[in-house]
Design an enzyme around this catalytic site. Sequence first.
Site, short mmCIF file in Angstrom:
data_model
loop_
_atom_site.label_atom_id
_atom_site.label_comp_id
_atom_site.label_asym_id
_atom_site.label_seq_id
_atom_site.Cartn_x
_atom_site.Cartn_y
_atom_site.Cartn_z
N PHE A 231 0.86 -1.19 0.00
CA PHE A 231 0.00 0.00 0.00
C PHE A 231 0.89 1.23 0.00
CE2 PHE A 231 -2.44 3.54 1.50
CZ PHE A 231 -3.68 3.34 0.94
N ASP A 337 9.21 3.22 1.67
CA ASP A 337 7.99 3.93 2.07
C ASP A 337 7.80 3.74 3.57
OD1 ASP A 337 5.41 4.63 2.76
OD2 ASP A 337 4.49 3.78 0.97
N LYS A 368 2.12 10.65 8.07
CA LYS A 368 1.43 10.18 9.28
C LYS A 368 1.99 10.77 10.58
CE LYS A 368 -0.59 5.84 7.58
NZ LYS A 368 -2.02 5.97 7.81
N THR A 393 2.41 24.70 -5.70
CA THR A 393 2.14 25.98 -5.04
C THR A 393 2.70 26.00 -3.61
OG1 THR A 393 0.18 26.46 -6.35
CG2 THR A 393 0.33 27.55 -4.21
#
Lengths: 510, 510
Positions: A231, A337, A368, A393
């Site tokens: 995931f 990750d 997280k 931005t």
Amino acid sequence: MFRPILRTPLPLRGALLPRSPILLLHNTYVTTSIVPPTVPIPAFLVDEPPHPQIITTDIPGLQSRKAITKLEQVFDTRSLNMICDYENSVGNYLSDVDGNVGSLEVGVGYAQIASIPLGYNNPALMYTATSPEMASTLINRPALGNFPPHTWSTILTTGILSVAPHGLNQVFTGMSGSDANETAYKAAFMFYRRISRGEDVDFSSQDLTSCMNNQSPGSPELSILSFKKAFHGRLFATLSTTRSKPIHKVDIPAFDWPQASFPALKYPLDSHVEENRKEEDRCLAEIESILTTWKNPIAACVVEPIQSEGGDNHATPYFFQALRQITKKHGVLLIVDEVQTGVGATGKFWAHDHWDLQTPPDMVTFAKKAQTAGYYFGNPLLRPNRPYRQFNTWMGDPARALLFRTIIEEIKKNDLVTKAAQTGGYLYSLLESLARKYPEEIQNLRGKGQGTFIAWDSPRRDEFLRTMKFAGVNIGGSGEHAVRLRPMLIFGERHVRAIDQVLSGEIKAR
Amino acid sequence: MFRPILRTPLPLRGALLPRSPILLLHNTYVTTSIVPPTVPIPAFLVDEPPHPQIITTDIPGLQSRKAITKLEQVFDTRSLNMICDYENSVGNYLSDVDGNVGSLEVGVGYAQIASIPLGYNNPALMYTATSPEMASTLINRPALGNFPPHTWSTILTTGILSVAPHGLNQVFTGMSGSDANETAYKAAFMFYRRISRGEDVDFSSQDLTSCMNNQSPGSPELSILSFKKAFHGRLFATLSTTRSKPIHKVDIPAFDWPQASFPALKYPLDSHVEENRKEEDRCLAEIESILTTWKNPIAACVVEPIQSEGGDNHATPYFFQALRQITKKHGVLLIVDEVQTGVGATGKFWAHDHWDLQTPPDMVTFAKKAQTAGYYFGNPLLRPNRPYRQFNTWMGDPARALLFRTIIEEIKKNDLVTKAAQTGGYLYSLLESLARKYPEEIQNLRGKGQGTFIAWDSPRRDEFLRTMKFAGVNIGGSGEHAVRLRPMLIFGERHVRAIDQVLSGEIKAR
């Protein structure tokens, strides 16, 4: 004890479930004799309830149900768990609007999907959140790439970069885990093409015209290799590398990128050393085969240290060391990750610190518990050859970066990574002893030496989770059968004992 | 006045440029006789400097250059413009660490890439930023899909949804403009497949297995139609719909999605009515042709009301009305990307309010000046058929939603949308009169009746922008030749006059 079934607007009714989780464990067990570590309780946890306290028969209770009905008119509430009263939550305990002040946050899905590191209403975070610097940062939100505040360099070096993984000293900041991974993939693709072109070779005119039509060579057919059950997020490129569940992926167009098997280890690890080595070698061979035969070049391989959404699947340092070697050998970047594993819960600040790598990963992504997000890197060539290529931005959020700095300070001050290792060891021992007593209920216990990153498989997983919830202990599942613990960094010995007491029926939430 | 060339670490040196922008306009012009609207100055702007004030010879100045050298070690500074002192900035005026307190923010690139609505250090935002609710929201950041705070329904209905575009009453919240557009695309794909399957028809087993391999039918080959020169963000799906510049797109894999021509209108509009209608009809025919012949089905068409990054390209309400009809006729969703145009600057709260549509857009995306982000929708079928399909950990940011609520309140209280229309009208008249005097310097002036959303083309665009910058007026460019104004909503008559005075040489920043 059992009352007749009544139709309610929401499916869960505590009264229909066994009142004590002990009923799930077949018979009374005596609180184990495992000796807890002697860890002092941080001062800010003294206001916690002594143990889980649930006063309503139903969860969600009446007030929550009313609030849900109202919210449903403007916001999808089907994934909603409870309507929270954050002002009255403290430490590891989450309160709801029905006055249930004692939901002990233990598992994922909980602690805000493993994203709260220091507990609710942490005083150090409150101090930062009410500082003049925070107020200025909130109301004068900068476009960091163009107009950074004069404090940005210090915020980075004393915060995010002060815990940069070994060998990495740069960061590109983002907004969420998905954003961190997507921008890391972009960096990988730009790097790959830079190396293929020759470091100082400019784009060809064909590159520049074809990319405007989304065609190669300007929009190249390159891939990211990920793992089955991985995931990495839910935006389009990250979702193309996510392989957790069909419901996450179905109906969304995807890049035709490859996946490799992630080791399916057998437990306990000590009793399956040879088989597990064979399984890891099988996966490594598969990875190398994909890297050399996949129809399009692979720019990077992305991997979670522990596959979290996919069922808490672990692999050994041997596997990751070999993965690093193979990716290096084939000129493929390795992206680790650490969105869920990072920031201390495994008993190291970064989970990949457990691997003792000779060469660091090329990028490490985080979000997280950091409250902010981004990817770390070290190779200067991962900064694109031109400005405005990796740009947007806001490029992250200094307000959240300030919070992460305080989180880091609190972790260091209270030695919370060491404590996560100690508490995890204690919790693991407790569960190991329970697993010996109830081998049918607690299977494939995993996470030994991985802090509180602990999980097991249960044939009656959903029933167990529901029962615990009504006893005031919030634990989540993952994958098909996994019970997954993912407490905060301030989860300590007395919280482990509270769980033990709930399991044994010694204390009842109600 | 001209000093010898010195090598400095950064290319811009004020001393090498004409000291007054008037030199660009060839000769002295007299401040125009356009009568400004009589708009009272909001109380919170009384602390602004009377006009731009630049004290350094170089921009960035010495202190900024030192800070850049330090920051460069950990953060890519090549797109950096200045090192800001936000604490000492006020209203429309941005300060830097060299004591330049008077950079008047007029154009994009500035005002934080058009994302600051109410000016620096706005007192109402300060009040919200220092409220107990903000502190709680910051330190107890919820996973909104699972554990919303009890205030979430009220925050939505009194904030984000209180300004929902006509015909839309739901919102899915996100983190940034790219995130808003990507999640809107996901909603569009899920909707398309739901309608094709039949509203209540479940996924096939083939859907569920093939999506895990990123293959159709589970990962369907569907498209989003966007326009040439469009900008919708820089994540992978949004970048596939972005067609602004090669440097934004090159080396990043893209979905093979179609693009249509956006009208290239001729100015002044009044003098080219027939030609422009023909041009818009040509584009409409092209769109319909793509919708009916593109190799894969098109789930949605995404369009900016004014193409902003692509050079400030406008189209008429006729074009957008027809676009709505065509998309409806072919069962294609219309997504209006109001990330840059939304929240008042065009003289309407949403730019598409100018179109008088009979049927509202299916989704409207927002970010930037809203400080939060997301997409509005109205059709209940745009909520996916199952929970956890449109889902992520944080699902937006209540802290930013609180700020948007205050922004909305301040806009209403001070009638800032009307004022943007008035100020824009005044500014446009001034520029129109200048364009008559200097037709070579100000070409294709556009944005009449579009509030302060004003732009023109200049053959010496970059020189003009640099000169204005050294005069203390921050204006940005877009596309190849466009000078693009994108001031805040608190930009008023006296700021227009300051620009006029700078242009005429009547006041000098130094």
